[in-house]
Design an enzyme around this catalytic site. Structure first.
Site, PDB file in Angstrom:
ATOM      1  N   LEU A  21       0.827  -1.217   0.000  1.00  0.00           N
ATOM      2  CA  LEU A  21       0.000   0.000   0.000  1.00  0.00           C
ATOM      3  C   LEU A  21       0.855   1.259   0.000  1.00  0.00           C
ATOM      4  O   LEU A  21       0.337   2.371  -0.141  1.00  0.00           O
ATOM      5  CB  LEU A  21      -0.907   0.007   1.239  1.00  0.00           C
ATOM      6  CG  LEU A  21      -2.067  -0.985   1.231  1.00  0.00           C
ATOM      7  CD1 LEU A  21      -2.730  -1.041   2.599  1.00  0.00           C
ATOM      8  CD2 LEU A  21      -3.100  -0.590   0.175  1.00  0.00           C
ATOM      9  N   SER A  22       2.162   1.107   0.155  1.00  0.00           N
ATOM     10  CA  SER A  22       3.028   2.285   0.299  1.00  0.00           C
ATOM     11  C   SER A  22       2.984   3.227  -0.910  1.00  0.00           C
ATOM     12  O   SER A  22       2.935   4.457  -0.732  1.00  0.00           O
ATOM     13  CB  SER A  22       4.466   1.862   0.598  1.00  0.00           C
ATOM     14  OG  SER A  22       4.509   1.219   1.843  1.00  0.00           O
ATOM     15  N   LYS A  71      15.777  -5.258   5.510  1.00  0.00           N
ATOM     16  CA  LYS A  71      15.855  -4.280   6.606  1.00  0.00           C
ATOM     17  C   LYS A  71      17.163  -4.383   7.407  1.00  0.00           C
ATOM     18  O   LYS A  71      17.718  -3.363   7.805  1.00  0.00           O
ATOM     19  CB  LYS A  71      14.664  -4.443   7.549  1.00  0.00           C
ATOM     20  CG  LYS A  71      13.348  -3.952   6.969  1.00  0.00           C
ATOM     21  CD  LYS A  71      12.260  -4.035   8.015  1.00  0.00           C
ATOM     22  CE  LYS A  71      10.943  -3.507   7.471  1.00  0.00           C
ATOM     23  NZ  LYS A  71       9.923  -3.393   8.507  1.00  0.00           N
ATOM     24  N   ASP A 113       8.975   2.452  12.190  1.00  0.00           N
ATOM     25  CA  ASP A 113       7.943   1.551  12.725  1.00  0.00           C
ATOM     26  C   ASP A 113       7.650   1.870  14.194  1.00  0.00           C
ATOM     27  O   ASP A 113       6.538   1.642  14.676  1.00  0.00           O
ATOM     28  CB  ASP A 113       8.396   0.082  12.618  1.00  0.00           C
ATOM     29  CG  ASP A 113       8.240  -0.460  11.212  1.00  0.00           C
ATOM     30  OD1 ASP A 113       7.434   0.089  10.446  1.00  0.00           O
ATOM     31  OD2 ASP A 113       8.942  -1.435  10.866  1.00  0.00           O
ATOM     32  N   ALA A 138       7.408 -13.068  17.844  1.00  0.00           N
ATOM     33  CA  ALA A 138       8.782 -12.676  18.187  1.00  0.00           C
ATOM     34  C   ALA A 138       9.601 -12.403  16.933  1.00  0.00           C
ATOM     35  O   ALA A 138      10.807 -12.634  16.898  1.00  0.00           O
ATOM     36  CB  ALA A 138       9.431 -13.783  19.010  1.00  0.00           C
ATOM     37  N   GLY A 139       8.940 -11.886  15.871  1.00  0.00           N
ATOM     38  CA  GLY A 139       9.643 -11.607  14.618  1.00  0.00           C
ATOM     39  C   GLY A 139      10.111 -10.154  14.546  1.00  0.00           C
ATOM     40  O   GLY A 139      10.306  -9.486  15.568  1.00  0.00           O
ATOM     41  N   ALA A 141       8.585  -7.324  13.492  1.00  0.00           N
ATOM     42  CA  ALA A 141       7.692  -6.289  14.026  1.00  0.00           C
ATOM     43  C   ALA A 141       7.710  -6.316  15.556  1.00  0.00           C
ATOM     44  O   ALA A 141       7.717  -5.266  16.208  1.00  0.00           O
ATOM     45  CB  ALA A 141       6.273  -6.505  13.506  1.00  0.00           C
ATOM     46  N   LEU A 234      -1.492  -5.626  14.744  1.00  0.00           N
ATOM     47  CA  LEU A 234      -0.681  -4.967  13.703  1.00  0.00           C
ATOM     48  C   LEU A 234      -1.188  -5.281  12.294  1.00  0.00           C
ATOM     49  O   LEU A 234      -0.851  -4.589  11.338  1.00  0.00           O
ATOM     50  CB  LEU A 234       0.786  -5.379  13.816  1.00  0.00           C
ATOM     51  CG  LEU A 234       1.503  -5.127  15.144  1.00  0.00           C
ATOM     52  CD1 LEU A 234       3.008  -5.294  14.961  1.00  0.00           C
ATOM     53  CD2 LEU A 234       1.203  -3.745  15.704  1.00  0.00           C
TER      54      LEU A 234
HETATM   55  P1  NAP Z   1       7.817 -12.109  11.000  1.00  0.00           P
HETATM   56  O1  NAP Z   1       9.151 -11.485  11.199  1.00  0.00           O
HETATM   57  O2  NAP Z   1       7.653 -13.215  10.037  1.00  0.00           O
HETATM   58  O3  NAP Z   1       7.325 -12.623  12.466  1.00  0.00           O
HETATM   59  C1  NAP Z   1       6.092 -13.277  12.642  1.00  0.00           C
HETATM   60  C2  NAP Z   1       6.013 -13.860  14.044  1.00  0.00           C
HETATM   61  O4  NAP Z   1       4.750 -14.542  14.154  1.00  0.00           O
HETATM   62  C3  NAP Z   1       7.101 -14.897  14.357  1.00  0.00           C
HETATM   63  O5  NAP Z   1       7.436 -14.845  15.721  1.00  0.00           O
HETATM   64  C4  NAP Z   1       6.392 -16.209  14.036  1.00  0.00           C
HETATM   65  O6  NAP Z   1       6.883 -17.310  14.737  1.00  0.00           O
HETATM   66  C5  NAP Z   1       4.991 -15.900  14.531  1.00  0.00           C
HETATM   67  N1  NAP Z   1       4.025 -16.792  13.912  1.00  0.00           N
HETATM   68  C6  NAP Z   1       3.787 -16.969  12.590  1.00  0.00           C
HETATM   69  N2  NAP Z   1       2.813 -17.889  12.412  1.00  0.00           N
HETATM   70  C7  NAP Z   1       2.449 -18.300  13.644  1.00  0.00           C
HETATM   71  C8  NAP Z   1       1.515 -19.240  14.124  1.00  0.00           C
HETATM   72  N3  NAP Z   1       0.749 -19.959  13.278  1.00  0.00           N
HETATM   73  N4  NAP Z   1       1.399 -19.409  15.466  1.00  0.00           N
HETATM   74  C9  NAP Z   1       2.163 -18.709  16.319  1.00  0.00           C
HETATM   75  N5  NAP Z   1       3.089 -17.793  15.928  1.00  0.00           N
HETATM   76  C10 NAP Z   1       3.222 -17.600  14.611  1.00  0.00           C
HETATM   77  O7  NAP Z   1       6.732 -11.028  10.585  1.00  0.00           O
HETATM   78  P2  NAP Z   1       6.699  -9.485  11.030  1.00  0.00           P
HETATM   79  O8  NAP Z   1       7.363  -8.673  10.000  1.00  0.00           O
HETATM   80  O9  NAP Z   1       7.154  -9.406  12.435  1.00  0.00           O
HETATM   81  O10 NAP Z   1       5.123  -9.171  10.915  1.00  0.00           O
HETATM   82  C11 NAP Z   1       4.199  -9.719  11.842  1.00  0.00           C
HETATM   83  C12 NAP Z   1       2.796  -9.166  11.548  1.00  0.00           C
HETATM   84  O11 NAP Z   1       2.772  -7.768  11.764  1.00  0.00           O
HETATM   85  C13 NAP Z   1       2.344  -9.383  10.096  1.00  0.00           C
HETATM   86  O12 NAP Z   1       0.973  -9.675  10.108  1.00  0.00           O
HETATM   87  C14 NAP Z   1       2.592  -8.040   9.449  1.00  0.00           C
HETATM   88  O13 NAP Z   1       1.716  -7.798   8.360  1.00  0.00           O
HETATM   89  C15 NAP Z   1       2.271  -7.101  10.608  1.00  0.00           C
HETATM   90  N6  NAP Z   1       2.971  -5.810  10.478  1.00  0.00           N
HETATM   91  C16 NAP Z   1       2.202  -4.688  10.381  1.00  0.00           C
HETATM   92  C17 NAP Z   1       2.807  -3.444  10.302  1.00  0.00           C
HETATM   93  C18 NAP Z   1       1.957  -2.218  10.212  1.00  0.00           C
HETATM   94  O14 NAP Z   1       2.474  -1.150   9.852  1.00  0.00           O
HETATM   95  N7  NAP Z   1       0.688  -2.297  10.550  1.00  0.00           N
HETATM   96  C19 NAP Z   1       4.206  -3.357  10.304  1.00  0.00           C
HETATM   97  C20 NAP Z   1       4.969  -4.529  10.415  1.00  0.00           C
HETATM   98  C21 NAP Z   1       4.324  -5.757  10.494  1.00  0.00           C
HETATM   99  P3  NAP Z   1       8.208 -18.108  14.245  1.00  0.00           P
HETATM  100  O15 NAP Z   1       9.349 -17.214  14.559  1.00  0.00           O
HETATM  101  O16 NAP Z   1       8.155 -19.352  15.054  1.00  0.00           O
HETATM  102  O17 NAP Z   1       8.018 -18.337  12.770  1.00  0.00           O
END
Ligand code: NAP
Length: 293
Positions: A21-22, A71, A113, A138-139, A141, A234
């Protein structure tokens, strides 16, 4: 504003680049404010990242956003870093800094962020300081969000609830220098009932509930939510996730991720243009775009 010889460039660097969307956010704002800039998506392979950044200097870009998987790599490639970028070890915004000769002198890396996450929470801030808090996930974000929560609200406890507890432990260790009160704890989902029930702020930083899996939620037992809590998802597509609907039913305040997305963009935009982003115009355009998908 027509594209002409004076048009200046801002990009989004990622690989691969899915739907974003950016461009909608920034190009809407440029047009609304009559700024002769254009925001372009640039899919750059990790092997070519350094060359792309050198290209920003050569082609006199204004700056760039940075997304997955670049990043962390861009963090190591820019000339200067903001305190926020240093704290989370990741750059989502590059600003080209110009010298007196009109050439790009250096690349400055920031992470917006953190502001993007905190700005929508501002109305709730007085009630959050020193409280118990939870993050699911714990990713990448989660790292920015945990840093923001620790430094802005000094929680008495901040529990990272994760399926991979070892990975969550590394995140807690990484942020330990900002954890003055020894608030950070790590826990599997099965053990976190008391923390979820007692927390004032709960943040979903997992993809559970996004459009491809809209029936999913990071927390199945909605009876644990109550009035007085702020539940922040988020995820921005859908805007009203299962988590938010269930939390609202139990009387909690809820926040979706769309405002974070817009506010982190606004913090980047301000650095590129020296103007405040016209938030209302952008919000309308983004909601229209989401509705048409
Ligand atoms: P990421 O680095 O891939 O981290 C995702 C996290 O969720 C990891 O800890 C992962 O666990 C965990 N996870 C994934 N599937 C799971 C499941 N089925 N059960 C339990 N834990 C699960 O992603 P991210 O960049 O942090 O983004 C996370 C979310 O935030 C996304 O939905 C993204 O769209 C949203 N976001 C929104 C904004 C905004 O501006 N609104 C900005 C950034 C991110 P593992 O480590 O075990 O895989």
């Amino acid at each position: 504003m027509p594209i002409d010889a004076h048009t200046r460039f801002v990009s989004l660097l990622g690989y691969p680049l899915g739907h974003s969307l950016s461009p909608e956010i920034h190009n809407t704002a440029f047009q609304a404010q009559n700024i002769n800039m254009v925001y372009l998506c640039m899919e750059v392979h990790p092997d070519n990242l350094k060359r792309a950044l050198d290209g920003f200097k050569a082609a006199k870009f204004v700056g760039s956003n940075v997304t997955i998987p670049h990043k962390q790599a861009v963090y190591g490639l820019v000339d200067e870093l903001s305190d926020q970028a240093k704290a989370v070890g990741a750059v989502n915004t590059v600003v080209c800094r110009y010298g007196k000769d009109g050439e790009v002198e250096s690349l400055y890396g920031d992470n917006t962020d953190i502001r993007g996450f905190l700005d929508p929470l501002a109305p709730y801030a007085p009630g959050l300081r020193g409280e118990e808090m939870v993050i699911w996930g714990a990713g990448g974000a989660a790292r920015a969000v945990a840093y923001a929560m620790l430094t802005e609200y000094q929680p008495v406890s901040l529990t990272i609830v994760a399926r991979n507890v070892e990975k969550a432990g590394l995140l807690a260790e990484y942020l330990s220098e900002y954890d003055q009160q020894d608030a950070l704890k790590v826990m599997p989902f099965a053990d976190a009932t008391r923390q979820v029930r007692n927390s004032r702020l709960l943040v979903n930083a997992t993809p559970l509930g996004m459009h491809s899996q809209a029936d999913a939620t990071p927390w199945q037992v909605s009876e644990e939510f109550s009035a007085g809590q702020v539940v922040y998802d988020l995820i921005y597509n859908p805007q009203n996730t299962r988590l938010l609907k269930e939390a609202a039913t139990r009387g909690a305040e809820t926040l979706g991720g769309l405002e974070m997305l817009i506010r982190q963009a606004a913090a980047s935009y301000q650095q590129w243009t020296n103007q405040e982003m016209p938030l209302d115009v952008v919000r309308e355009a983004v909601k229209r775009r989401l509705a048409s998908q």
